[in-house]
Structures are given as structure tokens and as C-alpha cells.
Design a protein around this motif. Structure first.
Motif, PDB file in Angstrom:
ATOM      1  N   TYR A  45       0.815  -1.162   0.058  1.00 27.94           N
ATOM      2  CA  TYR A  45      -0.041   0.020   0.019  1.00 27.94           C
ATOM      3  C   TYR A  45       0.958   1.078   0.160  1.00 27.94           C
ATOM      4  CZ  TYR A  45      -3.725  -3.317   1.335  1.00 27.94           C
ATOM      5  OH  TYR A  45      -4.584  -4.310   1.350  1.00 27.94           O
ATOM      6  N   THR A  56      -7.295  -6.254   6.157  1.00 31.67           N
ATOM      7  CA  THR A  56      -6.155  -5.463   6.168  1.00 31.67           C
ATOM      8  C   THR A  56      -6.189  -4.262   5.569  1.00 31.67           C
ATOM      9  OG1 THR A  56      -4.958  -7.607   6.225  1.00 31.67           O
ATOM     10  CG2 THR A  56      -3.499  -5.610   5.955  1.00 31.67           C
ATOM     11  N   ASN A 111       0.128  -3.523  13.642  1.00 33.74           N
ATOM     12  CA  ASN A 111      -0.852  -4.441  12.889  1.00 33.74           C
ATOM     13  C   ASN A 111      -0.154  -5.635  12.587  1.00 33.74           C
ATOM     14  OD1 ASN A 111      -2.135  -5.689  10.748  1.00 33.74           O
ATOM     15  ND2 ASN A 111      -3.457  -3.847  10.495  1.00 33.74           N
ATOM     16  N   LEU A 141       0.737   1.609  12.199  1.00 37.40           N
ATOM     17  CA  LEU A 141       0.874   0.618  11.344  1.00 37.40           C
ATOM     18  C   LEU A 141       1.420  -0.660  11.393  1.00 37.40           C
ATOM     19  CD1 LEU A 141       1.627   3.178   7.962  1.00 37.40           C
ATOM     20  CD2 LEU A 141      -0.386   1.730   8.321  1.00 37.40           C
ATOM     21  N   VAL A 200      -5.398  -0.616   7.354  1.00 38.25           N
ATOM     22  CA  VAL A 200      -4.300   0.115   6.825  1.00 38.25           C
ATOM     23  C   VAL A 200      -4.863   1.692   6.639  1.00 38.25           C
ATOM     24  CG1 VAL A 200      -2.601   0.434   5.224  1.00 38.25           C
ATOM     25  CG2 VAL A 200      -2.838  -1.647   5.895  1.00 38.25           C
ATOM     26  N   VAL A 203       1.186  -6.037   8.957  1.00 39.27           N
ATOM     27  CA  VAL A 203       2.158  -5.333   8.428  1.00 39.27           C
ATOM     28  C   VAL A 203       3.539  -5.692   8.595  1.00 39.27           C
ATOM     29  CG1 VAL A 203       3.248  -2.929   8.670  1.00 39.27           C
ATOM     30  CG2 VAL A 203       0.759  -3.264   8.546  1.00 39.27           C
ATOM     31  N   VAL A 232       3.755   0.685   2.474  1.00 33.74           N
ATOM     32  CA  VAL A 232       3.442  -0.373   3.641  1.00 33.74           C
ATOM     33  C   VAL A 232       3.434  -1.807   2.813  1.00 33.74           C
ATOM     34  CG1 VAL A 232       2.158  -1.158   5.676  1.00 33.74           C
ATOM     35  CG2 VAL A 232       2.428   1.195   5.074  1.00 33.74           C
TER      36      VAL A 232
END
Length: 250
Positions: free
Chosen positions: A87, A109, A229, A226, A113, A232, A99
Motif C-alpha cells: 500500500y 487489512t 498491525n 501501522l 491500513v 504489516v 507499507v
């Protein structure tokens, strides 16, 4: 490569936090899983798996955890299938962010994000909106306290091993390679007795975006959100922040 040390300091800051939280092992396990599933369990034949295992070991991940992730990837894992996505977007003050995630539920997800960006003063963009601002490089760090070698001698060894560039500071030597040559350069320097504080194929920004202290705080909060998570894997950015400010906010 000017400015990359600032990026690396922020990355190390977050890496230490992740290790304390125990989440880093989960991220490594997923990285190992996908590498083994795509390329097989033989590390000699699968350079991506070898790199993933090396990264896990550098964070002191137990061998049994590593073996379990490989065995799950090459055996039956009851319908679990991970996909890798990237991303792109902008953080506070227009900082470019990429990311990478590894997830078994893309919709979940993507929503998480997107929420992380919007909650922390950023916005998720289209694919390609910031990718052109980063270069993929192999990166190896040698602690100067651990070696008795001068810069010129090491430079010759780096060139002989196939490395692209060497940068030296009071604390460390930093070796840069192409992604394709990373494994060979790492192996060549290891044969010469060098030990690395960090060894990875990663993304470096070509330009940097400076922020004031308030902006840096918002950006660090976005990075934290971020990387908290579980899906990630990595967060890349082009934030230019003074080390003193980062240390104060840590």
C-alpha cells in the motif's frame, strides 16, 4: 544515500519496540512461511527463505519457531493462504510511505491500513503514487567496534565481493548492494569474518521530507499504528527527522 541514517535510526527504534512486544516473531514467521511456500524449504536453493531466516535469527527468533513456520508452509495448513500486498500513501506533511503486508484477509487489512492513515493525519493513495521515490537496495551494517579494519581495506573487500557502495561513520560501516547481488556480497564478507548488525534487502528513499517536531510526532504515531498491525511486515518512508527529536519523542 545521504540521509539514510535518519531513516535507519527510526527503523531501529520501532524494531526494538516490536521485539519487546513479542510481535516481531509473528512477522518473521509469516515472512518465512510465504518464502518457503513459494520457493521450497531448501535454503541453499531458496534465497528468499535464506534471507527471511537470517532476519529472524538476527532478532533471536528460536530455531523451533523457524522450523515450525517452514514445515507449515511445506505441509498441510488447513486452508490458510497468505497474500502479499503493498500500500502507498502520504503521512503528515506529505511524507511518502510504502507499507508491505502479508495477510490471509485482504479486505480486513486494507480497511485497517486505511484507518491507520486517516487516524494519524495521512491518506492512502493509489498504487505507484510514491513507489518511484524509493530504490530497492541490499543493506549490511558492520559495527566498527567489532572489527579491526580501515575503510580502504574494507572498501576493497566490498568491491571484490560485488558490493556497490561503502559508507563509514564513527560507529559503523554501511554496505550497499543491488538486490540481486545481496546474497553473494553477504556470503563473501562473512567468509572474511565480518558479522552484521543488520542485513536486509530494503527500500531507501531518493528524497527526504523534513518535518517540525509536531509533524515528526504525528508521523511516528502513524508508523507505530501501522507496525502494531500483525499483518504489516514493513513500513518504508522518507521522513527526515533530527535524531534528537526522535530520541525525545521515544
Amino acid at each position: 544515500m545521504a540521509g539514510h541514517s535518519k531513516w535507519n535510526n527510526i527503523k531501529r527504534r520501532k524494531g526494538a519496540q516490536d521485539a519487546k512486544k513479542g510481535k516481531i516473531f509473528m512477522k518473521h514467521a509469516r515472512d518465512i512461511f510465504i518464502a518457503a511456500k513459494e520457493g521450497g524449504a531448501d535454503q541453499e536453493m531458496n534465497s528468499n527463505l535464506r534471507l527471511a531466516v537470517d532476519k529472524a535469527k538476527s532478532d533471536n527468533m528460536p530455531n523451533e519457531n523457524i522450523d515450525r513456520a517452514i514445515k507449515k508452509a511445506t505441509g498441510d495448513l488447513d486452508g490458510v493462504s497468505y497474500e502479499e500486498f503493498t500500500y502507498e500513501g502520504y503521512g503528515p506533511g506529505g511524507v511518502a510511505i510504502m507499507v508491505t503486508v502479508l495477510t490471509d484477509n485482504k479486505n480486513r487489512t486494507a480497511a485497517e491500513v486505511r484507518h491507520a492513515f486517516s487516524k494519524n493525519g495521512g491518506n492512502l493513495g493509489e498504487n505507484g503514487c510514491v513507489a518511484f521515490m524509493f530504490n530497492r537496495k541490499g543493506y549490511l551494517v558492520i559495527d566498527r567496534k567489532e572489527v579491526e579494519v580501515d575503510e580502504e581495506e574494507l572498501m576493497l573487500e566490498v568491491i571484490e565481493a560485488g558490493g556497490e557502495e561503502l559508507e563509514a561513520s564513527k560507529e559503523q560501516f554501511e554496505v550497499f548492494t543491488t538486490p540481486e547481488d545481496f546474497t553473494n556480497v553477504k556470503a563473501g564478507l562473512e567468509k572474511s569474518g565480518y558479522v552484521f548488525n543488520s542485513a536486509d534487502v530494503t527500500m531507501f528513499p531518493t528524497t527526504y521530507t523534513p518535518l517540525d517536531e509536531d509533524g515528526v510526532e504525528k508521523m511516528l504515531n502513524l508508523i507505530d499504528t501501522l507496525e502494531d498491525n500483525d499483518d504489516v511486515q514493513e513500513v518504508y518512508h522518507n521522513l527526515d527527522a533530527d535524531d534528537e527529536v526522535v530520541e525525545k519523542l521515544s
